[in-house]
Design a protein around this motif. Structure first.
Motif, short mmCIF file in Angstrom:
data_model
loop_
_atom_site.label_atom_id
_atom_site.label_comp_id
_atom_site.label_asym_id
_atom_site.label_seq_id
_atom_site.Cartn_x
_atom_site.Cartn_y
_atom_site.Cartn_z
N ALA A 123 0.68 -1.49 0.06
CA ALA A 123 0.08 0.16 -0.08
C ALA A 123 0.72 1.22 -0.03
O ALA A 123 0.80 2.20 -0.86
N GLU A 124 2.00 1.33 0.76
CA GLU A 124 2.65 2.49 1.03
C GLU A 124 3.48 2.65 -0.56
O GLU A 124 3.56 3.87 -0.84
N ASP A 125 4.06 1.43 -1.15
CA ASP A 125 4.40 1.58 -2.30
C ASP A 125 3.67 2.09 -3.28
O ASP A 125 4.20 2.95 -4.22
N GLY A 176 1.22 4.07 -2.94
CA GLY A 176 0.95 5.61 -2.68
C GLY A 176 1.96 6.35 -3.08
O GLY A 176 1.62 7.41 -3.70
N GLN A 177 3.20 5.87 -3.09
CA GLN A 177 4.40 6.64 -3.49
C GLN A 177 4.33 6.81 -5.10
O GLN A 177 4.62 7.68 -5.46
#
Lengths: 138, 162
Positions: free
Chosen positions: B27-29, B31-32
């Motif tokens: 999810a974080e990746d 998002g980036q």
């Protein structure tokens, strides 16, 4: 046995959504729907999901912005012309400097057999040098 | 300047991505990647929709791609780190709401990705029907019909859970 889902028509869905989003929806009458019980249970589902969502915080790690900006810098920020020229100059300078060092080492280890004056023909010794040998050829 | 955009919109982007994929490492990746993609295409942004809508569309498309990738991986029987457990709409639920939140997560996880995207945007995140249609590039009527199906499925799934 699989239960067949009750699909509401679009108008009723829109009406249900607006009821679910209104603040006074708790006292709502569902008699206007074709299936009031079904509408009420879906209304409760919508309110429950939304209430649960509002209680939770979703977000990325505290370093998210820095990580994004760092990636963007690496991927997209090319050096400007001054930085580029200075980098190129450094490369040329480093190459030239190392060449001179190598030549000086070569001169030292060959014990003077090759030296600058011998190469250019300005050697005052008796031995024939490179430039003189070229002239003797003609 | 772009940093301000990231700060302003990172939470709505996180909500959509985590709603679709759960609180997983990807999810974080994603998002980036969403913001990098925005930066890459910002020059082509014609302002036909709000910037937030445009950004959420990117986030949603990347999330749907990730779901497709997971599906392919599962089809190939490649062991992943329990992808089915990733879909958790509600992070760290309060003790008293844990059961309900888990039931909703599990029901949501079983929805078709098209229905899930509509449900997340329209119901969970509270975008309007028009915004949802704009983000997903589908007609208003399709949003409503998918929503109707999603709600019916959710109701049945939750009833089965209980």
């Amino acid at each position: 046995m699989k239960i067949k889902p009750e699909i509401m028509n679009r108008k009723e869905i829109e009406k249900l959504l607006s009821l679910a989003e209104s603040k006074s929806a708790d006292k709502t009458e569902f008699s206007g729907f074709s299936e009031p019980a079904e509408a009420e249970s879906k209304f409760r589902l919508l309110r429950t999901v939304r209430a649960n969502r509002n209680e939770q915080e979703t977000g990325f790690s505290p370093f998210f912005t820095e990580q994004v900006m760092g990636k963007i810098n690496v991927l997209f920020n090319k050096p400007d012309i001054q930085t580029y020229l200075s980098m190129q100059f450094s490369k040329v300078f480093a190459f030239g400097f190392s060449t001179v060092i190598l030549i000086l080492f070569a001169l030292y280890f060959m014990h003077g057999q090759i030296n600058f004056s011998a190469f250019t023909g300005t050697d005052s010794g008796n031995e024939i040098n490179f430039i003189s040998s070229v002239f003797y050829e003609f | 300047m772009f940093r301000i955009l990231v700060d302003r919109y990172k939470n709505p982007v996180a909500a959509v991505i985590k709603g679709m994929l759960g609180d997983c490492p990807e999810a974080e990746d994603i998002g980036q990647d969403t913001f990098i993609s925005l930066f890459r295409t910002l020059a082509n942004f014609r302002g036909e929709s709000a910037l937030k809508t445009y950004l959420i569309r990117i986030a949603m498309n990347l999330s749907l791609n990730e779901l497709k990738r997971r599906k392919r991986m599962l089809a190939k029987n490649v062991k992943m780190d329990s992808p089915e457990n990733y879909v958790q709409l509600f992070e760290k639920p309060q003790q008293e709401n844990r059961e309900l939140a888990e039931s909703i997560n599990m029901a949501l996880e079983k929805l078709d990705s098209r229905q899930r995207s509509v449900f997340i945007l329209r119901i969970v995140e509270g975008y309007s029907t028009k915004e949802t249609a704009d983000i997903l590039h589908i007609p208003l009527g399709t949003v409503l019909s998918r929503l109707s199906r999603a709600m019916s499925e959710m109701k049945i799934l939750l009833a089965n859970e209980n």
